[in-house]
Design a protein around this motif. Sequence first.
Motif, PDB file in Angstrom:
ATOM      1  N   GLN A 238       0.572  -0.983   0.101  1.00 57.15           N
ATOM      2  CA  GLN A 238       0.599   0.354   0.190  1.00 57.15           C
ATOM      3  C   GLN A 238       0.970   1.576  -0.237  1.00 57.15           C
ATOM      4  N   MET A 239       2.151   0.987   0.890  1.00 58.98           N
ATOM      5  CA  MET A 239       3.367   2.352   0.551  1.00 58.98           C
ATOM      6  C   MET A 239       3.572   2.693  -0.621  1.00 58.98           C
ATOM      7  N   ARG A 240       3.801   1.596  -0.907  1.00 59.79           N
ATOM      8  CA  ARG A 240       4.318   1.702  -2.905  1.00 59.79           C
ATOM      9  C   ARG A 240       3.329   2.169  -3.451  1.00 59.79           C
ATOM     10  N   ALA A 241       2.168   1.721  -3.623  1.00 58.43           N
ATOM     11  CA  ALA A 241       0.860   2.253  -4.555  1.00 58.43           C
ATOM     12  C   ALA A 241       1.037   4.010  -3.905  1.00 58.43           C
TER      13      ALA A 241
END
Length: 73
Positions: free
Chosen positions: A1-4
């Motif tokens: 989620q953080m990468r997105a």
Amino acid sequence: QMRAAVRHVASLFPTAIISGRSRDKVFDFVKLTELYYAGSHGMDIMGPIRKSESNGHHVECVRSTDSEVKQLS
């Protein structure tokens, strides 16, 4: 989620990660070609290659301040 989430921000604004670690180590952690990476407390920087720099074709690689270019698989 953080990468997105980071990828989304990078699509809107130039986005950089600055670290005291080596630039390659930080890139290996994050692996987003859309970002600028500054390692060694900002002394070693690499960033995304823009379409105009790659003859209009999008390529999955980054440009480095040490003239090294990495092709990502």
